[in-house]
Motif scaffolding. Structure first.
Motif, mmCIF file in Angstrom:
data_model
loop_
_atom_site.group_PDB
_atom_site.id
_atom_site.type_symbol
_atom_site.label_atom_id
_atom_site.label_comp_id
_atom_site.label_asym_id
_atom_site.label_seq_id
_atom_site.Cartn_x
_atom_site.Cartn_y
_atom_site.Cartn_z
ATOM 1 N N CYS A 119 0.836 -1.194 0.000
ATOM 2 C CA CYS A 119 0.000 0.000 0.000
ATOM 3 C C CYS A 119 0.875 1.250 0.000
ATOM 4 C CB CYS A 119 -0.928 -0.006 1.212
ATOM 5 S SG CYS A 119 -2.195 1.290 1.150
ATOM 6 N N ASP A 152 -1.063 3.971 -4.752
ATOM 7 C CA ASP A 152 -1.939 2.817 -4.955
ATOM 8 C C ASP A 152 -3.158 2.816 -4.039
ATOM 9 O OD1 ASP A 152 -0.299 1.455 -6.945
ATOM 10 O OD2 ASP A 152 1.125 1.112 -5.310
ATOM 11 N N GLU A 212 -6.103 3.731 -4.297
ATOM 12 C CA GLU A 212 -7.376 3.344 -4.904
ATOM 13 C C GLU A 212 -7.351 1.950 -5.511
ATOM 14 O OE1 GLU A 212 -9.628 6.943 -6.677
ATOM 15 O OE2 GLU A 212 -7.503 7.400 -7.029
ATOM 16 N N ASP A 213 -6.268 1.198 -5.302
ATOM 17 C CA ASP A 213 -6.151 -0.173 -5.813
ATOM 18 C C ASP A 213 -6.442 -1.148 -4.686
ATOM 19 O OD1 ASP A 213 -5.424 -2.658 -6.779
ATOM 20 O OD2 ASP A 213 -3.528 -1.994 -7.654
ATOM 21 N N ALA A 258 -6.385 -4.246 -4.488
ATOM 22 C CA ALA A 258 -5.481 -5.391 -4.400
ATOM 23 C C ALA A 258 -4.235 -5.043 -3.588
ATOM 24 C CB ALA A 258 -5.078 -5.852 -5.801
ATOM 25 N N LYS A 259 -3.843 -3.789 -3.609
ATOM 26 C CA LYS A 259 -2.647 -3.357 -2.888
ATOM 27 C C LYS A 259 -2.979 -2.669 -1.574
ATOM 28 C CE LYS A 259 0.186 -2.881 -7.049
ATOM 29 N NZ LYS A 259 1.021 -1.973 -7.879
#
Length: 266
Positions: free
Chosen positions: A173, A177, A179-180, A182-183
């Motif tokens: 994180c 990232d 807004e991702d 997955a991360k």
């Protein structure tokens, strides 16, 4: 140049007095007055530094101290140096997060799936102890709970777990990232140890204040305006503000955490 035991440093944000700051007797990257990641920002002026107990200036928002999550599923105070609740008495388990369901089981994956039977018991008490709150809350940045579940302006009220790691135990994180999922997987903040980010407070991902937070004369917000002055408090009463132009540096043995000079753990 040394001043009162501190060193005057100029980085990309200007000139300030930096004091080497320890955490439980250890000097880590975010307290050593050095630009460890070479991005032109030093210690608390580097947004990836979440406090003096952070041993990485980025880009990941993990603290880089090893074992920081307290073991699979379990969590203790995210922003101190210790692994486990022995020093802070902060208890939480991601198996108590109602978001931890299929298909992604955030924030830690299928191995930490939601178990309603845990809620309210030892791993996930209904309220945190006074020891946990007294120890961990001053170290917790605005916008986060004690366990690293944090809001960012771009998320519009949602929260992500900044402690996410890949299979090699590298933090995933980053600010880039957020807004991702997955991360930076979503999480539910623990309400009674949540340090919210008010409209007129600095917080993770928010380094400037809206115009309405300033006095009518256009001066800097003082963080402790008298009642009726029209300026919201940025820090708890008695806590010095820092982080905006013109504000005095935090004194020795204090560290600026999202705009507030907090006493450090010596």
């Amino acid at each position: 140049m040394l001043i009162d035991g501190g060193v005057v440093i100029t980085d990309d944000a200007g000139t300030f007095t930096c004091y080497v700051t320890s955490c439980n007797g250890k000097v880590l990257q975010c307290g050593d007055c050095l630009d460890n990641d070479g991005d032109g920002k030093i210690d608390w002026r580097d947004p990836e530094c979440l406090g003096p107990c952070d041993n990485t200036e980025g880009p990941a928002l993990t603290a880089g101290i090893g074992g920081e999550t307290g073991g699979p599923c379990k969590a203790d105070c995210y922003f101190d140096f210790g692994n486990g609740p022995g020093n802070d008495d902060c208890h939480w388990d991601h198996r108590c997060d109602p978001l931890a369901v299929a298909p992604g089981y955030p924030p830690e994956g299928a191995g930490c799936a939601y178990e309603a039977s845990r809620v309210g018991w030892a791993d996930c008490p209904a309220t945190r102890s006074a020891q946990c709150l007294d120890f961990c809350m001053p170290l917790t940045p605005n916008g986060c709970d004690c366990f690293g579940c944090c809001a960012f302006p771009v998320l519009n009220g949602d929260h992500v777990w900044i402690g996410a790691m890949d299979e090699h135990n590298n933090g995933t994180c980053t600010f880039a990232d957020i807004e991702d999922p997955a991360k930076c997987p979503p999480c539910t903040p623990v309400a009674d140890c949540y340090n919210g980010c008010g409209h007129c407070e600095l917080c993770l991902g928010k380094s400037e204040l809206p115009a309405g937070c300033f006095p009518p004369d256009g001066g800097a917000p003082d963080g402790g305006a008298a009642p009726g002055a029209g300026v919201a408090e940025r820090c708890p009463p008695g806590i010095q503000t820092r982080g905006l132009p013109g504000e005095a540096d935090c004194p020795v043995n204090y560290y600026c955490i999202t705009g507030c000079c907090q006493a450090t753990i010596l």
